[in-house]
Design a protein around this motif. Structure first.
Motif, PDB file in Angstrom:
ATOM      1  N   UNK A 652      20.505  21.569   3.799  1.00 48.16           N
ATOM      2  CA  UNK A 652      21.479  21.873   2.542  1.00 48.16           C
ATOM      3  C   UNK A 652      20.912  22.943   1.725  1.00 48.16           C
ATOM      4  N   UNK A 653      21.685  23.925   1.148  1.00 46.85           N
ATOM      5  CA  UNK A 653      21.315  24.806   0.459  1.00 46.85           C
ATOM      6  C   UNK A 653      22.418  24.923  -0.654  1.00 46.85           C
ATOM      7  N   UNK A 654      21.897  25.333  -1.942  1.00 46.56           N
ATOM      8  CA  UNK A 654      22.972  25.420  -2.959  1.00 46.56           C
ATOM      9  C   UNK A 654      22.520  26.602  -3.564  1.00 46.56           C
ATOM     10  N   UNK A 655      23.846  27.321  -3.887  1.00 47.33           N
ATOM     11  CA  UNK A 655      23.786  28.649  -4.698  1.00 47.33           C
ATOM     12  C   UNK A 655      24.639  28.752  -6.007  1.00 47.33           C
ATOM     13  N   UNK A 656      24.199  29.770  -6.654  1.00 49.98           N
ATOM     14  CA  UNK A 656      24.864  29.687  -7.939  1.00 49.98           C
ATOM     15  C   UNK A 656      24.838  31.032  -8.897  1.00 49.98           C
ATOM     16  N   UNK A 657      25.612  31.452  -9.592  1.00 50.44           N
ATOM     17  CA  UNK A 657      25.641  32.599 -10.383  1.00 50.44           C
ATOM     18  C   UNK A 657      26.364  32.455 -11.583  1.00 50.44           C
ATOM     19  N   UNK A 658      25.652  33.105 -12.752  1.00 48.08           N
ATOM     20  CA  UNK A 658      26.378  32.865 -14.068  1.00 48.08           C
ATOM     21  C   UNK A 658      26.013  34.112 -14.802  1.00 48.08           C
ATOM     22  N   UNK A 659      27.197  34.864 -15.346  1.00 51.92           N
ATOM     23  CA  UNK A 659      26.895  35.764 -16.397  1.00 51.92           C
ATOM     24  C   UNK A 659      27.504  35.242 -17.800  1.00 51.92           C
ATOM     25  N   UNK A 660      26.722  35.568 -18.854  1.00 58.75           N
ATOM     26  CA  UNK A 660      26.822  35.050 -20.070  1.00 58.75           C
ATOM     27  C   UNK A 660      26.966  36.276 -21.086  1.00 58.75           C
ATOM     28  N   UNK A 661      28.081  36.289 -21.975  1.00 51.68           N
ATOM     29  CA  UNK A 661      27.617  37.344 -22.910  1.00 51.68           C
ATOM     30  C   UNK A 661      27.519  36.761 -24.316  1.00 51.68           C
ATOM     31  N   UNK A 662      26.273  36.868 -24.656  1.00 51.76           N
ATOM     32  CA  UNK A 662      25.635  36.157 -25.874  1.00 51.76           C
ATOM     33  C   UNK A 662      26.014  36.899 -27.181  1.00 51.76           C
ATOM     34  N   UNK A 663      26.696  38.035 -27.263  1.00 48.55           N
ATOM     35  CA  UNK A 663      27.198  38.647 -28.306  1.00 48.55           C
ATOM     36  C   UNK A 663      28.605  38.001 -28.691  1.00 48.55           C
ATOM     37  N   UNK A 664      29.302  37.765 -27.642  1.00 47.17           N
ATOM     38  CA  UNK A 664      30.670  37.118 -27.945  1.00 47.17           C
ATOM     39  C   UNK A 664      30.529  35.706 -27.710  1.00 47.17           C
ATOM     40  N   UNK A 668      31.415  35.453 -18.594  1.00 45.29           N
ATOM     41  CA  UNK A 668      31.924  36.619 -18.006  1.00 45.29           C
ATOM     42  C   UNK A 668      32.438  36.075 -16.658  1.00 45.29           C
ATOM     43  N   UNK A 669      31.336  35.498 -15.648  1.00 49.60           N
ATOM     44  CA  UNK A 669      31.681  34.919 -14.624  1.00 49.60           C
ATOM     45  C   UNK A 669      30.826  33.937 -14.121  1.00 49.60           C
ATOM     46  N   UNK A 670      31.081  33.052 -13.422  1.00 53.69           N
ATOM     47  CA  UNK A 670      30.320  31.865 -13.010  1.00 53.69           C
ATOM     48  C   UNK A 670      31.010  31.411 -11.618  1.00 53.69           C
ATOM     49  N   UNK A 671      29.830  31.175 -10.972  1.00 49.82           N
ATOM     50  CA  UNK A 671      30.042  30.296  -9.349  1.00 49.82           C
ATOM     51  C   UNK A 671      29.059  29.476  -8.952  1.00 49.82           C
ATOM     52  N   UNK A 672      29.558  28.872  -8.126  1.00 56.30           N
ATOM     53  CA  UNK A 672      28.453  27.669  -7.478  1.00 56.30           C
ATOM     54  C   UNK A 672      28.892  27.420  -6.083  1.00 56.30           C
ATOM     55  N   UNK A 673      28.006  27.209  -5.095  1.00 53.81           N
ATOM     56  CA  UNK A 673      28.435  26.746  -3.880  1.00 53.81           C
ATOM     57  C   UNK A 673      27.432  25.713  -3.237  1.00 53.81           C
ATOM     58  N   UNK A 674      27.766  25.282  -2.045  1.00 56.02           N
ATOM     59  CA  UNK A 674      26.863  24.597  -1.161  1.00 56.02           C
ATOM     60  C   UNK A 674      27.009  24.779   0.085  1.00 56.02           C
ATOM     61  N   UNK A 675      26.056  24.996   1.048  1.00 53.89           N
ATOM     62  CA  UNK A 675      26.165  25.081   2.370  1.00 53.89           C
ATOM     63  C   UNK A 675      25.195  24.136   3.198  1.00 53.89           C
ATOM     64  N   UNK A 676      26.021  23.611   4.194  1.00 55.83           N
ATOM     65  CA  UNK A 676      25.270  22.640   5.332  1.00 55.83           C
ATOM     66  C   UNK A 676      25.236  23.313   6.529  1.00 55.83           C
ATOM     67  N   UNK A 677      23.923  23.643   6.954  1.00 53.02           N
ATOM     68  CA  UNK A 677      23.520  24.340   8.164  1.00 53.02           C
ATOM     69  C   UNK A 677      22.550  23.487   9.085  1.00 53.02           C
ATOM     70  N   UNK A 678      22.785  23.463  10.343  1.00 54.80           N
ATOM     71  CA  UNK A 678      22.178  22.829  11.389  1.00 54.80           C
ATOM     72  C   UNK A 678      22.038  23.814  12.600  1.00 54.80           C
ATOM     73  N   UNK A 679      21.553  23.367  13.664  1.00 55.75           N
ATOM     74  CA  UNK A 679      21.595  24.475  14.875  1.00 55.75           C
ATOM     75  C   UNK A 679      22.910  24.802  15.594  1.00 55.75           C
ATOM     76  N   UNK A 680      24.016  24.108  14.965  1.00 54.12           N
ATOM     77  CA  UNK A 680      25.294  24.299  15.663  1.00 54.12           C
ATOM     78  C   UNK A 680      26.450  24.624  14.760  1.00 54.12           C
ATOM     79  N   UNK A 681      26.324  24.575  13.326  1.00 60.12           N
ATOM     80  CA  UNK A 681      27.386  24.754  12.498  1.00 60.12           C
ATOM     81  C   UNK A 681      26.979  25.280  11.027  1.00 60.12           C
TER      82      UNK A 681
END
Length: 727
Positions: A652-664, A668-681
């Motif tokens: 299992x691998x988790x990923x994410x991104x976030x851009x935040x404008x502190x002045x306002x 601005x943008x946000x994202x998250x994901x999760x990936x399951x990986x083994x030898x066949x999928x």
């Protein structure tokens, strides 16, 4: 007697197997048979029993019993048997088999095959013909680890009949079923797939399911076409409730270069345009005499298409072509570019959309004078589509439709000496001539200008090094420079040097402007101090300070300051430049840079921290810029950006991104994901949200779901994802 009988039997088998080759005058391949017991019976059959191993023509066979019938010219094998193909490409395990003398053609019963340590093929019966075609009946194929627990693999393809063509490196299925945990989910009467040894093969790629607040719910099904070993095409239809789109990507490699073209055409229900699309293309070619040709094309139908469909975040598109050559003592470059803005607050009529540049630099090493003589010729021209000969909104004397051409010729002499105690002295002298031609400049400004700029500088640096216990090295280097530049600034528009970055790279430059339409003039000094610590264990640290001190404050001909307020160079004494970096052996890297004024307030700042190792790839960036109308920045910028992924479990691998404008105080943008990986999928679920909005742009949320089957590609797979069987 047993040893004599073994030798005679083995010799007879080898001669019998190699007979045709000997008859044709071709030396036979060496053959070898090893067994606990070998004998010849009354029917002239060679029988080997107990731990039998046979080696012939690069193949290795192990079995419990082998019977070679010389009359029928076939080998009967009693298993369990293992047959390893030459090169280790495939391993076959079977209950029993009937093969020819070359161990190539024949029938294997209860057979299983492992191809390239990825794909596992099992069949009730396996037939090998023509030394390249393998036919499997009642076959099953998977790349999942199959354990002796009776549980079915995560996925498998079952077929009434399957053919493996070794020369074409393809698998052909007839009456195929895709099963997930032994449950049929898809049926195909015919199916063709690569066998795991192919780098590029024609066929479908992993589909992607998308749910977007703008595009709706849909699926993207890419199809890859390999024309030959140097060109391919990817066709990806996308069908959603609010959009129909066709994506294309074409790639081709040549002997002297390569090209790549990406394009898409869409029909969106939420747009007033009936047809929308974009085209990106890039290429590189080697030309005669060491020249390199490069080109880029970036086109879009409207300002929001790239963001709506998630192709790019670019707000300015740049197309161009260039030819350049870099040699040890020479550099040549010619370039023509076109810039198109997608920003709401910019007009393409008054932006310099077409830009031409030329550069030639030559290094000469005069023996009498010593040092290095550097000769440079520059040419620059930019064109605005506007025919306006009056100023519009920027309240200067120059017209918004002005076109500018600049020619520059300069010569620089540089020489270095090493003085007592390791002090390094550098002397630099030069002369530059800048000529400007203008069109549509405005009624109150001149249509041409010329300026001659002499300059000279002397610099001293004293690197001091100490090696401490454990091999840790400490390096301290104070640097000082005194520079002078003559001439005066011509009354020309500021088009090229609109933004000046004060950093370690130009601290000791005579002029810190990025282009010759502005030059620093007068007497100025620069001082700096750097410290570096390097440890054999992998820990590194760097720290630098710098400051510029001038005789007079630089001003434009109209009396306004030459440098912008946020550049850090506006006053006689510049802001203090502070830069630091730290790196550890664990993969942690911290980098920071700031400009600090006399009141110890930061006038600019940026920092980044990243951590990268086998399980973690994380990064965070902070940027702060004050408002500055001269640099076309009406509001201050204070922004955080986070991105990365973390493998929190074996599969299992988790990923994410976030851009935040502190002045306002908004994202601005946000994202998250999760990936399951083994030898066949590979299974990935992701969600992204774009919060920005404008008169023509709406916020958008996307949910993606992708499933990919592993094992059909030649790329080496990460074995750390392979599951293990519990005992």
């Amino acid at each position: 007697m047993r040893a004599v009988r073994l030798i005679l039997a083995l010799a007879g088998a080898i001669l019998a197997a190699a007979g045709p080759a000997v008859a044709q005058g071709v030396p036979p391949d060496p053959a070898m048979l090893v067994a606990d017991d070998v004998m010849l019976d009354a029917q002239d059959r060679l029988i080997a029993r107990g731990h039998v191993e046979a080696f012939y023509n690069g193949r290795r066979l192990t079995a419990r019993r082998i019977v070679y019938d010389r009359t029928a010219d076939r080998i009967e094998i009693t298993g369990p048997l293992t047959l390893t193909e030459e090169g280790g490409g495939a391993v076959v395990v079977a209950d029993s088999a009937t093969l020819d003398r070359d161990l190539v053609n024949g029938i294997l019963r209860g057979a299983r095959m492992v191809m390239h340590d990825q794909l596992q093929l099992a069949a009730h019966q396996m037939r090998r013909t023509d030394a390249r075609v393998t036919e499997l009946y009642k076959a099953s194929v998977t790349s999942c680890r199959v354990c002796e627990t009776g549980r079915p693999p995560l996925w498998q393809i079952r077929a009434r009949r399957m053919i493996h063509d070794q020369d074409k490196r393809r698998l052909y299925f007839y009456d195929a079923q895709l099963r997930v945990l032994d449950t049929p989910v898809f049926y195909l009467p015919r199916l063709r797939m690569p066998d795991g040894s192919v780098d590029r093969a024609t066929g479908f790629l992993a589909p992607e399911f998308v749910n977007s607040s703008l595009l709706g719910t849909g699926v993207r099904t890419p199809f890859f076409i390999a024309f030959n070993d140097h060109s391919d095409l990817t066709i990806a239809p996308f069908w959603a409730t609010n959009s129909r789109r066709l994506d294309l990507r074409y790639r081709q490699a040549f002997r002297t270069g390569e090209i790549e073209i990406e394009t898409a055409v869409a029909d969106d229900d939420f747009s007033s345009r009936s047809t929308r699309g974009y085209l990106f293309a890039e290429g590189r070619f080697d030309l005669p005499r060491d020249f390199t040709l490069r080109f880029d094309v970036e086109l879009t139908s409207d300002d929001t298409f790239l963001l709506d469909h998630g192709f790019s975040d670019k707000d300015r598109l740049q197309s161009g072509i260039s030819a350049e050559r870099a040699r040890r003592d020479e550099y040549v470059r010619l370039a023509l570019d076109h810039v198109h803005s997608l920003r709401e607050d910019e007009s393409n009529d008054t932006l310099p959309g077409t830009i031409a540049n030329g550069e030639y630099t030559r290094r000469v090493f005069p023996s009498r004078l010593g040092g290095e003589l550097r000769l440079t010729a520059l040419a620059h021209s930019h064109y605005r589509p506007s025919d306006d000969t009056t100023d519009g909104t920027d309240f200067d004397i120059f017209a918004d439709g002005r076109d500018v051409t600049r020619l520059t010729a300069q010569a620089d002499w540089l020489r270095q000496w090493t003085g007592p105690a390791g002090v390094l002295a550098t002397v630099e002298a030069g002369l530059a001539i800048d000529h400007f031609e203008f069109a549509q400049i405005g009624a109150t400004a001149d249509d041409q200008a010329t300026e001659i700029t002499p300059r000279a500088a002397v610099g001293l640096r004293w690197p001091l090094m100490k090696t401490a216990r454990g091999g840790v090295a400490h390096v301290i280097e104070p640097v000082a420079q005194l520079a002078w530049s003559g001439g005066s600034d011509p009354d020309v528009p500021l088009d090229e040097s609109t933004a000046v970055e004060f950093d370690e790279g130009n601290l000791f430059n005579i002029s810190r402007f990025p282009a010759p339409d502005r030059r620093e003039r007068g007497v100025a000094g620069a001082v700096g101090l750097s410290y570096t610590r390097i440890s054999p264990q992998g820990w590194e640290g760097r720290f630098a300070l710098g400051k510029v001190i001038r005789e007079d404050r630089l001003r434009e001909p109209d009396g306004t300051p030459t440098f912008s307020r946020s550049s850090g160079l506006r006053d006689r004494n510049s802001d203090l430049l502070v830069a630091a970096q730290a790196r550890t052996d664990t993969g942690l890297v911290v980098t920071g840079r700031s400009l600090v004024d006399d009141e110890l307030d930061a006038s600019k700042a940026e920092a980044r921290i990243s951590w990268q190792n086998a399980r973690t790839d994380l990064g965070a960036t902070y940027t702060w810029l004050p408002d500055d109308p001269v640099e076309d920045r009406a509001d201050s910028v204070s922004e955080w950006a986070f991105d990365g992924e973390y493998r929190f479990a074996r599969h299992w691998t988790a990923s994410g991104e976030w851009r935040f404008d502190a002045s306002t105080d908004r994202s601005v943008r946000a994202g998250a994901g999760i990936t399951y990986t083994n030898e066949c999928v590979d299974i990935t679920v992701s969600v992204t949200r774009r919060f920005t909005s404008s008169r023509v742009l709406e916020p958008e949320t996307n949910i993606g779901f992708t499933v990919g089957l592993r094992g059909f590609a030649a790329a080496a797979q990460d074995k750390s994802f392979t599951r293990t069987c519990r005992k």
